[in-house]
Enzyme design. Sequence first.
Site, PDB file in Angstrom:
ATOM      1  N   ASP A 106       0.859  -1.306  -0.459  1.00 13.59           N
ATOM      2  CA  ASP A 106      -0.363   0.120   0.069  1.00 13.59           C
ATOM      3  C   ASP A 106       1.042   1.518  -0.256  1.00 13.59           C
ATOM      4  O   ASP A 106       1.643   1.514   0.942  1.00 13.59           O
ATOM      5  CB  ASP A 106      -0.842  -0.314   1.387  1.00 13.59           C
ATOM      6  CG  ASP A 106      -1.907   1.145   1.003  1.00 13.59           C
ATOM      7  OD1 ASP A 106      -1.222   2.212   0.392  1.00 13.59           O
ATOM      8  OD2 ASP A 106      -2.846   1.244   1.971  1.00 13.59           O
ATOM      9  N   ILE A 107       1.131   1.943  -1.468  1.00 10.28           N
ATOM     10  CA  ILE A 107       2.047   3.063  -0.821  1.00 10.28           C
ATOM     11  C   ILE A 107       1.695   4.348   0.217  1.00 10.28           C
ATOM     12  O   ILE A 107       2.337   4.887  -0.059  1.00 10.28           O
ATOM     13  CB  ILE A 107       1.162   3.637  -2.410  1.00 10.28           C
ATOM     14  CG1 ILE A 107       2.779   4.826  -2.737  1.00 10.28           C
ATOM     15  CG2 ILE A 107       0.395   4.306  -2.428  1.00 10.28           C
ATOM     16  CD1 ILE A 107       3.073   4.922  -4.257  1.00 10.28           C
TER      17      ILE A 107
ATOM     18  N   SER B 190      -2.754   4.690 -13.991  1.00 11.10           N
ATOM     19  CA  SER B 190      -3.249   4.154 -15.534  1.00 11.10           C
ATOM     20  C   SER B 190      -3.881   2.794 -15.786  1.00 11.10           C
ATOM     21  O   SER B 190      -4.559   2.594 -16.221  1.00 11.10           O
ATOM     22  CB  SER B 190      -2.853   4.834 -16.811  1.00 11.10           C
ATOM     23  OG  SER B 190      -2.689   5.831 -16.899  1.00 11.10           O
ATOM     24  N   THR B 191      -3.580   1.909 -14.735  1.00 10.35           N
ATOM     25  CA  THR B 191      -4.020   0.542 -14.804  1.00 10.35           C
ATOM     26  C   THR B 191      -5.222   0.108 -14.045  1.00 10.35           C
ATOM     27  O   THR B 191      -4.898  -0.841 -14.199  1.00 10.35           O
ATOM     28  CB  THR B 191      -2.652  -0.338 -14.639  1.00 10.35           C
ATOM     29  OG1 THR B 191      -2.291  -0.656 -12.779  1.00 10.35           O
ATOM     30  CG2 THR B 191      -1.562  -0.179 -15.302  1.00 10.35           C
TER      31      THR B 191
ATOM     32  N   GLY C 209     -10.096   4.749  -6.328  1.00 11.12           N
ATOM     33  CA  GLY C 209      -8.497   3.836  -6.467  1.00 11.12           C
ATOM     34  C   GLY C 209      -7.454   4.412  -5.140  1.00 11.12           C
ATOM     35  O   GLY C 209      -7.616   4.871  -4.383  1.00 11.12           O
ATOM     36  N   VAL C 210      -6.061   4.452  -6.368  1.00 13.06           N
ATOM     37  CA  VAL C 210      -4.965   5.327  -5.257  1.00 13.06           C
ATOM     38  C   VAL C 210      -5.498   5.901  -5.085  1.00 13.06           C
ATOM     39  O   VAL C 210      -4.507   7.480  -3.706  1.00 13.06           O
ATOM     40  CB  VAL C 210      -3.805   4.677  -6.156  1.00 13.06           C
ATOM     41  CG1 VAL C 210      -3.217   5.144  -7.036  1.00 13.06           C
ATOM     42  CG2 VAL C 210      -2.281   4.927  -4.903  1.00 13.06           C
ATOM     43  N   ASP C 211      -5.960   6.945  -5.249  1.00 21.33           N
ATOM     44  CA  ASP C 211      -5.940   8.864  -5.495  1.00 21.33           C
ATOM     45  C   ASP C 211      -7.087   9.058  -3.589  1.00 21.33           C
ATOM     46  O   ASP C 211      -6.351   9.699  -3.260  1.00 21.33           O
ATOM     47  CB  ASP C 211      -6.670   9.495  -6.520  1.00 21.33           C
ATOM     48  CG  ASP C 211      -6.784  10.663  -6.127  1.00 21.33           C
ATOM     49  OD1 ASP C 211      -6.706  11.527  -5.822  1.00 21.33           O
ATOM     50  OD2 ASP C 211      -7.323  11.485  -7.195  1.00 21.33           O
TER      51      ASP C 211
HETATM   52  P1  ADP Z   1      -6.079   4.941 -12.795  1.00 16.32           P
HETATM   53  O1  ADP Z   1      -7.231   5.925 -12.750  1.00 16.32           O
HETATM   54  O2  ADP Z   1      -4.582   6.020 -12.982  1.00 16.32           O
HETATM   55  O3  ADP Z   1      -5.845   3.993 -13.271  1.00 16.32           O
HETATM   56  P2  ADP Z   1      -6.167   3.907 -10.051  1.00 16.32           P
HETATM   57  O4  ADP Z   1      -6.065   4.391  -8.509  1.00 16.32           O
HETATM   58  O5  ADP Z   1      -7.613   2.695 -10.375  1.00 16.32           O
HETATM   59  O6  ADP Z   1      -5.646   4.664 -10.810  1.00 16.32           O
HETATM   60  O7  ADP Z   1      -4.806   2.439 -10.553  1.00 16.32           O
HETATM   61  C1  ADP Z   1      -4.002   2.131 -10.097  1.00 16.32           C
HETATM   62  C2  ADP Z   1      -3.259   1.081  -9.877  1.00 16.32           C
HETATM   63  O8  ADP Z   1      -3.185   1.515  -8.138  1.00 16.32           O
HETATM   64  C3  ADP Z   1      -3.903   0.034  -9.619  1.00 16.32           C
HETATM   65  O9  ADP Z   1      -3.116  -1.271  -9.741  1.00 16.32           O
HETATM   66  C4  ADP Z   1      -4.513  -0.154  -8.577  1.00 16.32           C
HETATM   67  O10 ADP Z   1      -4.698  -1.552  -7.760  1.00 16.32           O
HETATM   68  C5  ADP Z   1      -3.430   0.530  -7.318  1.00 16.32           C
HETATM   69  N1  ADP Z   1      -3.961   0.708  -6.160  1.00 16.32           N
HETATM   70  C6  ADP Z   1      -5.246   0.859  -5.759  1.00 16.32           C
HETATM   71  N2  ADP Z   1      -4.948   1.650  -4.123  1.00 16.32           N
HETATM   72  C7  ADP Z   1      -3.414   1.701  -4.248  1.00 16.32           C
HETATM   73  C8  ADP Z   1      -2.646   1.773  -2.637  1.00 16.32           C
HETATM   74  N3  ADP Z   1      -3.412   1.928  -1.606  1.00 16.32           N
HETATM   75  N4  ADP Z   1      -1.407   1.553  -2.858  1.00 16.32           N
HETATM   76  C9  ADP Z   1      -0.951   1.359  -3.851  1.00 16.32           C
HETATM   77  N5  ADP Z   1      -1.834   1.309  -5.320  1.00 16.32           N
HETATM   78  C10 ADP Z   1      -2.914   1.389  -4.564  1.00 16.32           C
END
Ligand code: ADP
Length: 180
Positions: free
Chosen positions: A16-17, A127-128, A38-40
């Site tokens: 987890d970032i 982006s994935t 997502g990560v945002d």
């Molecule tokens: P995008 O809109 O750029 O596709 P996402 O957030 O939907 O961004 O996904 C980008 C990647 O981040 C995916 O592989 C997702 O599984 C991953 N992700 C989601 N939450 C976290 C987190 N807390 N830490 C690291 N990676 C994450």
Amino acid sequence: MEKTFSGRVVELVPGDITRQAVDAIVNAANSTLLGGGGVDGAIHRAGGQAILDECRAIRAERGECPAGEAVLTGGGGLPARHVIHAVGPVWRGGDQGEPELLASCYRNSLRIAAEHGFQSVAFPSISTGIYGYPVTLAASTALATVASFLSSEPVAPLRVRFVLFDPVTFATYAGALEAL
Ligand code: ADP
């Protein structure tokens, strides 16, 4: 797993970032800079209001952040000291400039890190997720772009960590780093 480029390390870790204690983590933001899923969403939840306030101020001053570009804020309540908000391309089949835009996302994030003297930077797989970029293609572009920056720029972070949230993404990046 890790590889060294001109004495600078690229490493892959599962996880987890939002938990990374580095100079800067990179957010896979959207053009509004106002948060999303997502990560945002995870970064804004974990980092608190201060990050969103800074994003709002940047947006009020400069407008939306186009795909391929990035902006810097503090890290709020995160263990990371800063957040680089990079906007990845939405996947539209691959012939709409997606690889170039994804590469610029990584390059511009590293440029911001270098300008501020950051030694350690952590990236998610930009982006994935919601943006639908195929992981195999994204992994090779992401790693080749970072490796090329670390190999050739006079000033660059010493350690770039990819923090990969799910096992398939981790395994795909591991294969791409091996092949590099
Ligand atoms: P995008 O809109 O750029 O596709 P996402 O957030 O939907 O961004 O996904 C980008 C990647 O981040 C995916 O592989 C997702 O599984 C991953 N992700 C989601 N939450 C976290 C987190 N807390 N830490 C690291 N990676 C994450």
